[in-house]
Design an enzyme around this catalytic site. Structure first.
Site, PDB file in Angstrom:
ATOM      1  CG  MET A  14      -2.012  -1.034   1.226  1.00 40.25           C
ATOM      2  SD  MET A  14      -3.012  -0.699  -0.137  1.00 40.25           S
ATOM      3  CE  MET A  14      -3.871   0.948   0.331  1.00 40.25           C
ATOM      4  NE  ARG A  15       7.766   3.329   1.876  1.00 40.98           N
ATOM      5  CZ  ARG A  15       7.670   3.808   3.285  1.00 40.98           C
ATOM      6  NH1 ARG A  15       6.850   3.473   4.057  1.00 40.98           N
ATOM      7  NH2 ARG A  15       8.515   4.884   3.127  1.00 40.98           N
ATOM      8  CB  ALA A  16       2.831   2.343  -4.532  1.00 47.96           C
TER       9      ALA A  16
ATOM     10  CB  VAL B 173       4.365   7.236  -1.782  1.00 48.19           C
ATOM     11  CG1 VAL B 173       5.184   8.640  -2.367  1.00 48.19           C
ATOM     12  CG2 VAL B 173       5.117   6.807  -0.463  1.00 48.19           C
TER      13      VAL B 173
END
Ligand SMILES: [Zn+2]
Length: 651
Positions: free
Chosen positions: A274-276, A279
């Site tokens: 989920m980081r993408a 960010v």
């Protein structure tokens, strides 16, 4: 001397935008700048610090506590609510790649802790970077243990130092900015993922722009202060724009439509986790604020995706960076809400990065290179590699003392404590028990009266720790006609490519010696650039006779030179051959002599045996015996094969 102004830098619009956005919203997670040497990327990063708003800090606190919300665990605290404060400029702290761990996380004085019961902690670079920028030039060359330290600090927003039961912790939230030249090796995936945004920079191909770059540089070097003064107004204006955008960010709204569009784009590029998404959302919000808007539009998401996604979708270090613009447009269209604001709403200083502004060449197809028809002996051809797989681990025998890595056992300054270093050897962390033991017999003569132990500097003993080192993996590859069919050469290349990928993850140096026709050659001298090794391997022509002895002797020479250049890095020799030798008289006997010579140097070696078919000569095993090395069939390089084998035997 005043630093080179940010606004005086020519071109590099995408980098400028990425730096500005991460300054507006530190939560984005910083920027990784990739590019060749001499592209002024460091100049630009250093110039950024001058544009950041100042920070309010508690008077006398070495850990830059915010007077409005001081760190409750601050080693200089606790701070009273009405503590005196002052404003200072935001800092850019540079972390040198070779820095000792103490310098990065700070140092605890064990002598004072033991003898006076005082926790004497000297803050390190991470404390200095709190609420500012932390800049690592050549971040890809950072030692493994520093990478781990950095990852921990970035994840927790804190630094914790523990030495033999004494523990100190302080806040360390910073914008991480790294620059690197990808030709010198890639970044560990965990660290890559830590950077919010990535930008590829290349020198401009435009003559007029190049002239302007040189003209300004010369003017700056002749009179730096005058030059900077000429840009003072532009700098002040940009700083004011950044501060205004910073104030606007919290009120920027991300509609459900915008979030859906972000999710669609991230899914289209098959990014992990989920980081993408997070960010990209933060970057889009920062871009909206930068454009003076409080609503995120498709254009904000487009800009954010270009900066936030390229490094998250890379499957292995050999893939080319960048994202496919058509695919991006398609994904944006698919999730676009029916009514949409004007798409061409650009920021105050944004040239709008266009497709292909990264300047990176197109990805080359990894498969089936056509025959190369120029010159060469009859039957010479090139065969591409198949896809790499997870390779089993080969290690160097014994315990080394080389650079940090993940391959072989080594004495290191981090890792598991396995003993005590001899008295007088100061290296790594202190060993409490051994120190007390050394000091105990002298307490009477030193006139001890209080409860504390009287410890002298020469009593302090240091722990002997064991961890892992990186090695030099030197491949010696038979590229002769005896390697036979195209399919077998593909299998060989896949195996070597897999081992190269493995070497990259284990922080090894790699080198490539090949032999075919009448000679052996060093196709790639030892380097940390696994990409370079992979492309040499890809382009490797095959055919001709098999000068095995020459190949081995060439490898021995490379190892000898490298042992002078980098004496602590222990080598692992991987010979890829079927053991056949057909060049010159007594070819096999000469190869065995060469193998004996290599064995005499003590190098750990592995023979990857490429022999297949019904009539096997077993020359590979013979060669391995002469090398005193391991003999492994080519088909057993994959880690899965080994697991399957273990399971089969256990069943
Ligand atoms: Zn403090």
């Amino acid at each position: 001397m005043r630093p080179y102004p940010f606004t005086a830098i020519v071109g590099m619009a995408e980098l400028r935008l990425a730096l500005v956005l991460s300054a507006i919203s530190p939560a984005i997670g910083g920027v990784l700048v990739r590019g060749e040497k001499g592209t002024a990327k460091s100049t630009m990063v250093r110039a950024l610090a001058g544009l950041l708003p100042g920070v309010d800090v508690v008077e006398g606190c070495r850990f830059s506590c915010d007077p409005a919300a001081p760190d409750p665990a601050c080693p200089d605290g606790p701070h009273a609510a009405d503590v005196a404060a002052h404003r200072r400029p935001a800092r850019l702290v540079e972390l040198p790649v070779g820095a000792a761990e103490d310098r990065v996380v700070g140092s605890l004085d064990l002598e004072r802790a033991l003898s006076e019961g005082v926790t004497d902690y000297q803050p390190g670079l991470l404390a200095g970077a709190h609420r500012g920028l932390l800049y690592v030039d050549e971040v890809n060359l950072l030692h493994d243990h520093l990478v781990d330290t950095l990852l921990d600090a970035a994840a927790m927003g804190r630094v914790t130092v523990e030495r033999e039961g004494v523990s100190v912790s302080h806040a360390a939230r910073f914008v991480l900015i790294g620059t690197m030249n990808p030709e010198e090796g890639e970044l560990r995936p965990q660290l890559l993922d830590r950077f919010g945004l990535t930008v590829e920079v290349a020198s401009s191909r435009d003559a007029a722009q190049r002239v302007e770059v040189v003209r300004r540089r010369l003017a700056y070097e002749a009179a730096p202060d005058d030059f900077a003064e000429g840009y003072a107004d532009a700098e002040a204006a940009l700083a004011a724009d950044i501060a205004a955008a910073q104030r606007l960010v919290p009120s920027v709204t991300l509609s459900d439509d915008a979030l859906l569009q972000i999710a669609e784009v991230c899914a289209a590029f098959e990014v992990d986790g989920m980081r993408a998404d997070i960010v990209t959302a933060r970057t889009a919000a920062a871009h909206a604020a930068w454009c003076g808007r409080d609503t995120v539009t498709t254009e904000d998401i487009r800009v954010a995706a270009r900066l936030a996604l390229p490094h998250r979708r890379r499957r292995n270090p050999f893939d080319a960076p960048g994202i496919d613009e058509e695919q991006l447009e398609e994904a944006l269209r698919d999730a676009e809400p029916p009514e949409q604001g004007p798409p061409d709403d650009e920021g105050p200083d944004d040239d709008g990065p266009g497709p292909g502004s990264g300047g990176e060449p197109e990805p080359s197809d990894a498969d089936g290179q056509p025959a190369n028809g120029q010159g060469g002996s009859a039957g010479e051809r090139q065969v591409g590699a198949g896809s790499p797989y997870r390779a089993r681990l080969f290690t160097v025998d014994g315990t080394g003392s080389g650079a940090h890595g993940r391959r072989s056992r080594a004495v290191t300054d981090s890792g598991r404590t396995v003993g005590v270093r001899p008295a007088g050897v100061r290296d790594g962390g202190a060993h409490l028990l051994a120190t007390v033991r050394a000091a105990a017999p002298h307490q009477l003569s030193r006139g001890r009266s209080g409860p504390g132990l009287v410890v002298r500097p020469h009593d302090v003993r240091y722990a002997l720790r064991e961890g892992k080192e990186g090695n030099l993996v030197l491949f010696c590859v038979d590229a002769s006609g005896s390697m036979g069919a195209r399919s077998r050469m593909r299998e060989v290349k896949s195996a070597v490519l897999s081992l190269l990928l493995d070497a990259y993850q284990r922080r090894d140096k790699v080198g490539l010696v090949t032999f075919r026709a009448a000679q052996a050659e060093v196709a790639l001298p030892p380097t940390i650039s696994v990409d370079a090794a992979a492309s040499r391997l890809e382009a490797l022509p095959t055919g001709g006779r098999t000068p095995l002895a020459e190949g081995l002797l060439r490898a021995a020479e490379v190892l000898r030179v490298e042992s002078l250049r980098d004496p602590r890095r222990r080598p692992l020799l991987v010979v890829v051959t079927d053991g056949r030798a057909t060049s010159g008289p007594d070819a096999v006997a000469r190869a065995h002599t060469a193998a004996g010579l290599l064995a005499g140097t003590g190098v750990t070696s592995v023979v990857l045996d490429c022999e297949t078919g019904r009539m096997r000569l077993g020359l590979g095993a013979e060669l391995a015996a002469h090398l005193g090395g391991e003999h492994v069939a080519l088909g057993d390089v994959a880690a899965e094969t080994l697991t399957r084998e273990v399971k089969r035997r256990a069943a």
